[in-house]
Design a protein around this motif. Structure first.
Motif, PDB file in Angstrom:
ATOM      1  N   ASN B 107     -17.973   1.957   9.052  1.00 58.33           N
ATOM      2  CA  ASN B 107     -18.411   3.262   8.838  1.00 58.33           C
ATOM      3  C   ASN B 107     -19.470   3.259   7.246  1.00 58.33           C
ATOM      4  O   ASN B 107     -18.923   2.557   5.879  1.00 58.33           O
ATOM      5  CB  ASN B 107     -17.485   4.591   8.129  1.00 58.33           C
ATOM      6  N   PRO B 108     -20.268   3.880   7.902  1.00 57.68           N
ATOM      7  CA  PRO B 108     -21.450   2.627   6.715  1.00 57.68           C
ATOM      8  C   PRO B 108     -21.714   3.245   5.529  1.00 57.68           C
ATOM      9  O   PRO B 108     -21.934   3.108   4.263  1.00 57.68           O
ATOM     10  CB  PRO B 108     -23.073   3.078   7.164  1.00 57.68           C
ATOM     11  N   ALA B 117      -8.962   1.984   4.438  1.00 58.44           N
ATOM     12  CA  ALA B 117      -7.861   2.995   4.471  1.00 58.44           C
ATOM     13  C   ALA B 117      -8.184   3.667   4.854  1.00 58.44           C
ATOM     14  O   ALA B 117      -6.591   5.148   5.649  1.00 58.44           O
ATOM     15  CB  ALA B 117      -8.355   3.692   2.833  1.00 58.44           C
ATOM     16  N   GLU B 118      -8.713   3.742   6.230  1.00 58.62           N
ATOM     17  CA  GLU B 118      -8.835   4.709   7.589  1.00 58.62           C
ATOM     18  C   GLU B 118      -8.175   4.869   8.442  1.00 58.62           C
ATOM     19  O   GLU B 118      -7.321   5.744   9.030  1.00 58.62           O
ATOM     20  CB  GLU B 118     -10.560   4.837   8.296  1.00 58.62           C
ATOM     21  N   ALA B 154     -23.441  -1.694   3.883  1.00 60.46           N
ATOM     22  CA  ALA B 154     -24.249  -2.388   2.957  1.00 60.46           C
ATOM     23  C   ALA B 154     -24.448  -3.896   1.716  1.00 60.46           C
ATOM     24  O   ALA B 154     -25.594  -4.140   1.934  1.00 60.46           O
ATOM     25  CB  ALA B 154     -25.534  -1.076   2.818  1.00 60.46           C
ATOM     26  N   GLU B 155     -23.973  -3.304   1.243  1.00 59.61           N
ATOM     27  CA  GLU B 155     -23.840  -3.962  -0.099  1.00 59.61           C
ATOM     28  C   GLU B 155     -22.882  -5.099  -0.052  1.00 59.61           C
ATOM     29  O   GLU B 155     -23.168  -6.380  -1.155  1.00 59.61           O
ATOM     30  CB  GLU B 155     -22.912  -3.521  -0.965  1.00 59.61           C
ATOM     31  N   GLN B 162     -16.924  -8.653   7.364  1.00 64.05           N
ATOM     32  CA  GLN B 162     -16.714  -9.192   8.512  1.00 64.05           C
ATOM     33  C   GLN B 162     -14.973  -9.327   7.316  1.00 64.05           C
ATOM     34  O   GLN B 162     -14.078  -9.130   8.085  1.00 64.05           O
ATOM     35  CB  GLN B 162     -16.874 -10.090   9.176  1.00 64.05           C
ATOM     36  N   ARG B 163     -14.875  -9.789   6.553  1.00 62.68           N
ATOM     37  CA  ARG B 163     -13.103  -9.590   5.651  1.00 62.68           C
ATOM     38  C   ARG B 163     -13.386  -7.959   5.982  1.00 62.68           C
ATOM     39  O   ARG B 163     -11.990  -7.798   5.786  1.00 62.68           O
ATOM     40  CB  ARG B 163     -13.827 -10.288   4.123  1.00 62.68           C
ATOM     41  N   ILE B 164     -13.758  -7.335   5.762  1.00 62.82           N
ATOM     42  CA  ILE B 164     -13.699  -6.484   5.301  1.00 62.82           C
ATOM     43  C   ILE B 164     -13.496  -5.334   6.269  1.00 62.82           C
ATOM     44  O   ILE B 164     -11.888  -4.738   7.004  1.00 62.82           O
ATOM     45  CB  ILE B 164     -14.813  -5.020   4.933  1.00 62.82           C
ATOM     46  N   GLY B 165     -13.659  -5.914   8.058  1.00 58.69           N
ATOM     47  CA  GLY B 165     -13.441  -5.768   9.094  1.00 58.69           C
ATOM     48  C   GLY B 165     -11.730  -6.156   9.540  1.00 58.69           C
ATOM     49  O   GLY B 165     -10.637  -5.595  10.337  1.00 58.69           O
TER      50      GLY B 165
END
Lengths: 352, 332
Positions: B107-108, B117-118, B154-155, B162-165
């Protein structure tokens, strides 16, 4: 350099800038290379390295952006300073291009055969309809399009991506070009189709004797097709030389890193050695060597942070020489031997 | 990691898409996207699903986790059957997904921590504070510093996104993660970072990966088991060693020989296949590879070869001539 008759196509010290809302971005910063007839030069780099912008600017095909300085010579003529009309006549006949997306080179509402005939007529305006058809079909057969007679009268949407790329290659070789520029020609196709297309390009080069500039991000493709390679990083060539020498003994830490981080089809590698960090943001390029923040050979040396290393020949024993843009190119071999262990920073994969 | 029961079993999975035409939506044909795919995934192991575009590897992966409803077939996760009645919520706690394009799947507008956390929020696990804390832990686990947690996608660079994913996929501690071309959009220098991270996470957490990719070099590096797909079916499945050192299906052999190796001194015999992947609408009756196979015989046109186990090691090949196809040093 550019006046050497052996060099059919040469780009020298090209600088290209783009205006963006955040200021001027220098996408190409003094890049250049040369090719001789019959030779394949691979230009390799990651996203944003400027490998495509260099060649688009050189051919006058840049969208936006401006050339700040540099020269481009094709067959003894200055490509940047000739009238548009003359340059456009050269493009598509003596100097041809194959792009990643074949649809960008084709008109979706014109039959394939007509589009090939159009290219043929640029060269030979006296070509009549029947002769143009005959030659178009011949060309389709030459690039391995089956049922060329039927295919000749079809539209681009009736072709698969691989087949369309064959058509584009047919158009690129139609007028016996002296230089073929292929910009990621196989990136959008599957690996079995890639093998077909690379083979086709090799045959095309052999038959026409043209020089080929192959722009790619894939070091496998480089090893497969090229005689020489130029490695780009942040708008500059950081290393160039004969493929075998560069792969056997790279003289720039970035090239060492690129080769070390690849998973291999033919080898087990317990753990990959990544290059720490990410490719730089062109809007905020570091001072000195653009690679120094990611470089574990630099180890924070001042020279790397302050002075931009020029691309200089490092091996004179054979020709053509290897050139490296690293202040410490003489240390690269020993450093690569001891293992290029990345600092386990927040970006690195740390340990496995 | 020595658990003996499979974590994911997929049995005869089929996904057909009807092609409808005319005002009454008459069915005029069927796209056989996935046509009878079976595989087993073990805890802490990685199975690679490889194939070219249109081979059905992505559809198979998504149907296995019921992101799309399969036409038929059984899926069991840790022995429990998954059916249309199994809620997405139950399923989501056991199987998670990482997509090719993290920009499209994050989610941008949410920060990195909020994105991670979603899943916890949706599953009503903990309170906002504990969720945030867990999200930051997960981000650190994938190599992102806590002070980056409040930035929006975006930052970040592509590799960091991809790490966040991956951190988000780990949020509900799944037993299986389906990774669909997770490193294909990344530059090679960054790809290695993410591949090493996946290896480390698997070692630490014992999670199983279903790794979908077109890149045979990456799959060799990541996976213990490999299934090669062609036109909706698995044509060959086996251990990494079996597939890469002793491929028996002519398609696997051609595929491996087509991959460029980044070493100019390697000389190889290349098998160049004719044509492209055929249309998956109403595929041929016999072997699906018949149109491109360099070794095609009459029997290949008449009957479709079953995927049969050929060796004690469990390598299964769907080719009438699998036993004749052993080639020494083919892909080396």
């Amino acid at each position: 350099m550019a006046t050497d008759p052996e060099l059919i196509f040469a780009i020298d010290d090209l600088i290209v800038e783009f205006d963006t809302p955040e200021g001027v971005v220098r996408a190409v910063d003094g890049s250049g290379y040369q090719v001789s007839p019959g030779e394949t030069l691979a230009v390799v780099g990651e996203t944003g390295s400027g490998k495509s912008v260099t060649v688009l600017a050189a051919l006058g095909l840049l969208d936006g952006g401006r050339i700040v300085s540099g020269t481009v010579t094709f067959d003894g003529q200055d490509l940047l300073r000739m009238p548009d009309r003359r340059r456009r006549r050269l493009l598509g006949s003596a100097l041809t291009m194959v792009f990643q997306n074949p649809m960008s080179a084709l008109n979706p509402v014109v039959r394939i055969g007509h589009q090939i005939a159009e290219v043929l007529r640029v060269h030979d305006r006296s070509l009549n309809k029947a002769a143009a058809r005959r030659r178009s079909i011949e060309l389709l057969e030459r690039v391995g399009v089956p049922q060329a007679e039927i295919r000749h009268d079809q539209y681009p949407h009736q072709f698969s991506g691989g087949m369309l790329q064959r058509v584009v290659i047919a158009m690129a070789v139609a007028n016996d070009p002296k230089v073929i520029i292929a910009d990621e020609p196989t990136t959008a196709v599957d690996v079995t189709v890639q093998a077909q297309l690379l083979d086709l390009l090799r045959v095309a080069r052999e038959e026409t004797g043209a020089a080929v500039v192959m722009i790619t991000h894939d070091l496998g493709v480089v090893a497969e097709v090229a005689d020489r390679v130029a490695v780009m990083y942040a708008g500059r060539i950081v290393e160039s030389g004969p493929v075998r020498e560069i792969f056997a003994e790279p003289r720039h830490p970035y090239t060492v890193g690129l080769l070390a981080c690849l998973p291999r089809l033919d080898q087990d590698i317990a753990e990959l050695t990544p290059i720490p960090g990410a490719p730089p943001d062109l809007r905020h390029l570091p001072d000195g060597c653009a690679f120094h923040p990611r470089c574990t050979l630099s180890r924070g040396r001042e020279q790397c942070q302050e002075q931009r290393p020029p691309l200089l020949a490092v091996a004179e024993n054979g020709e053509p020489a290897v050139a490296s843009a690293c202040h410490f190119h003489d240390e690269v071999a020993a450093w690569a031997q001891e293992g290029t262990t990345a600092d386990p920073d927040e970006n690195g994969g740390q340990h496995g | 990691m020595a658990e003996s029961s499979p974590v994911l079993e997929v049995d005869n999975l089929v996904k057909h898409y009807p092609i409808r035409k005319g005002v009454f939506g008459r069915e005029v044909g069927r796209v056989h996207a996935v046509d009878g795919v079976s595989f087993t995934l073990w805890p802490g192991r990685s199975l690679g699903l490889v194939g070219e575009s249109g081979s059905g590897k992505t559809t198979a992966g998504r149907a296995a986790m019921r992101l799309i409803e399969p036409t038929s077939g059984d899926v069991r996760i840790a022995g429990e059957p998954v059916t249309a009645a199994t809620g997405r919520r139950t399923l989501a706690r056991r199987i998670a997904m990482v997509f090719q394009d993290p920009m499209g799947s994050l989610n941008p507008r949410l920060s990195a921590a909020a994105n991670v956390a979603e899943p916890l929020r949706i599953h009503r696990i903990g309170d906002p504070r504990s969720r945030r804390q867990r999200a930051v832990e997960l981000l650190e686990q994938v190599g992102l510093r806590a002070d980056l947690a409040e930035r929006v996608p975006a930052e970040f660079s592509g590799g960091q996104r991809q790490r966040i994913g991956i951190a988000r996929a780990l949020a509900l501690s799944p037993q299986v993660i389906v990774l669909d071309e997770p490193v294909s959009a990344l530059d090679v220098s960054v790809q290695a970072q993410v591949l090493n991270l996946l290896g480390r996470l698997q070692e630490e957490l014992g999670v199983a990966f279903l790794f979908i990719s077109h890149d045979l070099s990456v799959v060799r590096h990541v996976c213990d088991q490999v299934a090669v797909m062609y036109l909706g079916t698995i044509v060959e499945i086996g251990s990494r060693e079996q597939i890469y050192q002793d491929p028996r299906h002519p398609y696997t052999q051609a595929l491996l020989s087509a991959v460029p190796i980044p070493d100019p001194t390697v000389e190889r015999e290349r098998i160049i296949l004719g044509g492209d992947l055929p249309n998956p609408v109403d595929p041929p009756a016999g072997c699906r590879f018949q149109g491109r196979c360099p070794k095609v015989q009459q029997v290949c046109i008449d009957t479709n070869p079953e995927l049969v186990v050929r060796s004690a090691g469990g390598q299964a090949v769907a080719c009438h001539f699998a036993d004749d196809n052993a080639v020494e040093g083919e892909s080396r």
